[in-house]
Design a protein around this motif. Sequence first.
Motif, short mmCIF file in Angstrom:
data_model
loop_
_atom_site.label_atom_id
_atom_site.label_comp_id
_atom_site.label_asym_id
_atom_site.label_seq_id
_atom_site.Cartn_x
_atom_site.Cartn_y
_atom_site.Cartn_z
N MET A 1 0.84 -1.17 0.00
CA MET A 1 0.00 0.00 0.00
C MET A 1 0.89 1.24 0.00
SD MET A 1 -2.78 1.06 2.79
CE MET A 1 -2.99 2.77 3.05
N ALA A 2 0.55 2.20 -0.82
CA ALA A 2 1.35 3.41 -0.95
C ALA A 2 1.22 4.32 0.26
CB ALA A 2 0.95 4.16 -2.21
N CYS A 3 2.33 4.86 0.72
CA CYS A 3 2.45 5.94 1.70
C CYS A 3 1.73 5.73 3.03
CB CYS A 3 2.03 7.26 1.07
SG CYS A 3 2.82 8.67 1.87
N PRO A 4 1.89 4.58 3.68
CA PRO A 4 1.36 4.46 5.04
C PRO A 4 2.16 5.37 5.97
CG PRO A 4 2.72 2.57 4.54
CD PRO A 4 2.63 3.39 3.28
N THR A 5 1.51 5.87 7.01
CA THR A 5 2.21 6.75 7.96
C THR A 5 2.25 6.17 9.37
OG1 THR A 5 0.17 7.98 8.38
CG2 THR A 5 1.63 8.83 6.65
N GLY A 6 1.70 4.98 9.55
CA GLY A 6 1.73 4.34 10.86
C GLY A 6 0.91 3.06 10.82
N ILE A 7 0.89 2.38 11.95
CA ILE A 7 0.06 1.18 12.10
C ILE A 7 -0.20 0.98 13.58
CG2 ILE A 7 2.02 -0.40 12.11
CD1 ILE A 7 0.15 -2.38 10.59
N THR A 8 -1.43 0.65 13.92
CA THR A 8 -1.77 0.37 15.30
C THR A 8 -2.64 -0.88 15.36
OG1 THR A 8 -3.74 1.77 15.25
CG2 THR A 8 -1.72 2.80 16.04
N GLY A 9 -2.56 -1.59 16.48
CA GLY A 9 -3.44 -2.72 16.71
C GLY A 9 -2.93 -4.05 16.21
N LEU A 10 -1.63 -4.18 15.99
CA LEU A 10 -1.09 -5.43 15.45
C LEU A 10 -0.83 -6.47 16.54
CD1 LEU A 10 -0.39 -6.47 12.65
CD2 LEU A 10 1.94 -5.75 13.01
N GLY A 11 -1.36 -6.28 17.72
CA GLY A 11 -1.15 -7.20 18.83
C GLY A 11 -1.82 -8.54 18.65
N ALA A 12 -1.72 -9.35 19.66
CA ALA A 12 -2.19 -10.73 19.59
C ALA A 12 -3.70 -10.87 19.75
CB ALA A 12 -1.49 -11.56 20.66
N GLY A 13 -4.37 -9.91 20.34
CA GLY A 13 -5.81 -10.03 20.57
C GLY A 13 -6.10 -10.57 21.96
N THR A 14 -7.24 -10.21 22.48
CA THR A 14 -7.64 -10.61 23.82
C THR A 14 -8.23 -12.01 23.81
OG1 THR A 14 -8.14 -8.31 24.30
CG2 THR A 14 -9.09 -9.94 25.77
N LYS A 15 -7.82 -12.83 24.75
CA LYS A 15 -8.41 -14.16 24.89
C LYS A 15 -9.71 -14.07 25.67
CE LYS A 15 -4.56 -17.27 24.38
NZ LYS A 15 -4.98 -18.03 23.24
N SER A 16 -10.68 -14.85 25.26
CA SER A 16 -11.92 -14.89 26.03
C SER A 16 -11.68 -15.64 27.34
CB SER A 16 -13.03 -15.57 25.22
OG SER A 16 -12.67 -16.90 24.94
N VAL A 43 -4.40 1.56 9.74
CA VAL A 43 -3.25 2.05 8.99
C VAL A 43 -3.58 3.43 8.43
CG1 VAL A 43 -1.65 1.58 7.09
CG2 VAL A 43 -2.72 -0.33 8.32
N PRO A 44 -3.10 4.49 9.09
CA PRO A 44 -3.27 5.82 8.51
C PRO A 44 -2.34 5.97 7.31
CG PRO A 44 -2.03 5.96 10.56
CD PRO A 44 -2.42 4.52 10.38
N PHE A 45 -2.76 6.76 6.32
CA PHE A 45 -1.94 6.94 5.12
C PHE A 45 -2.21 8.30 4.50
CE2 PHE A 45 -5.88 4.86 3.86
CZ PHE A 45 -6.27 5.51 2.69
N ASN A 46 -1.22 8.77 3.74
CA ASN A 46 -1.41 9.96 2.92
C ASN A 46 -2.09 9.51 1.64
OD1 ASN A 46 -0.15 11.74 4.73
ND2 ASN A 46 1.87 11.34 3.87
N PHE A 47 -3.24 10.08 1.34
CA PHE A 47 -4.04 9.66 0.19
C PHE A 47 -3.42 10.15 -1.11
CE2 PHE A 47 -7.94 10.31 -2.53
CZ PHE A 47 -8.08 8.97 -2.84
N ILE A 48 -3.19 9.21 -2.02
CA ILE A 48 -2.66 9.50 -3.35
C ILE A 48 -3.68 8.94 -4.35
CG2 ILE A 48 -0.73 9.18 -4.96
CD1 ILE A 48 0.98 8.49 -2.41
N PRO A 49 -4.56 9.79 -4.91
CA PRO A 49 -5.63 9.30 -5.78
C PRO A 49 -5.15 8.49 -6.99
CG PRO A 49 -5.99 11.60 -5.20
CD PRO A 49 -4.63 11.23 -4.71
N THR A 50 -3.93 8.74 -7.44
CA THR A 50 -3.42 8.01 -8.62
C THR A 50 -2.77 6.68 -8.25
OG1 THR A 50 -1.34 9.25 -8.47
CG2 THR A 50 -3.05 10.13 -9.95
N ALA A 51 -2.60 6.40 -6.97
CA ALA A 51 -1.97 5.14 -6.55
C ALA A 51 -2.96 3.99 -6.71
CB ALA A 51 -1.49 5.23 -5.10
#
Length: 136
Positions: A1-16, A43-51
């Motif tokens: 994906m073009a021009c991501p600026t970060g990522i959050t939430g890639l953890g393992a997840g909560t067990k029930s 995943v926040p990103f800078n929007f590039i309409p031509t990408a």
Amino acid sequence: MACPTGITGLGAGTKSQIDVTCLDATEDQEFIPGLGAPGQVSVPFNFIPTAESHQGILTTLKESGAVLEWIVGFSDGTAAPTIVDDAMVWPTARTAARIQAYIAEVTIDAATNDRVTGTLTLQRSGKVDWNFKPAA
């Protein structure tokens, strides 16, 4: 994906929690871990309409609801994933995480005198697989 600026939430997840408390318990409940509940990855990103990648997440991929394989490569290397026999193979020369997920939401934000940004929200399905770059 073009021009991501970060990522959050890639953890393992909560067990029930599975309650295994006996009827004769008098103080506290007792639990054992159940299945994990995979969370969302943003995943926040800078929007590039031509990408092409941005066009795809806003149209075909989002609308399909398909659960796809996603690989996140970290900055301890620059090797890209490859495709072998229609399967994605992650790079061994950098740390990477692989998930199965579908696009839950894509938002685009625009404001006066600012760049146009977006946020891709993925709903994970299953666990996060990790591949760590070998120690030097």
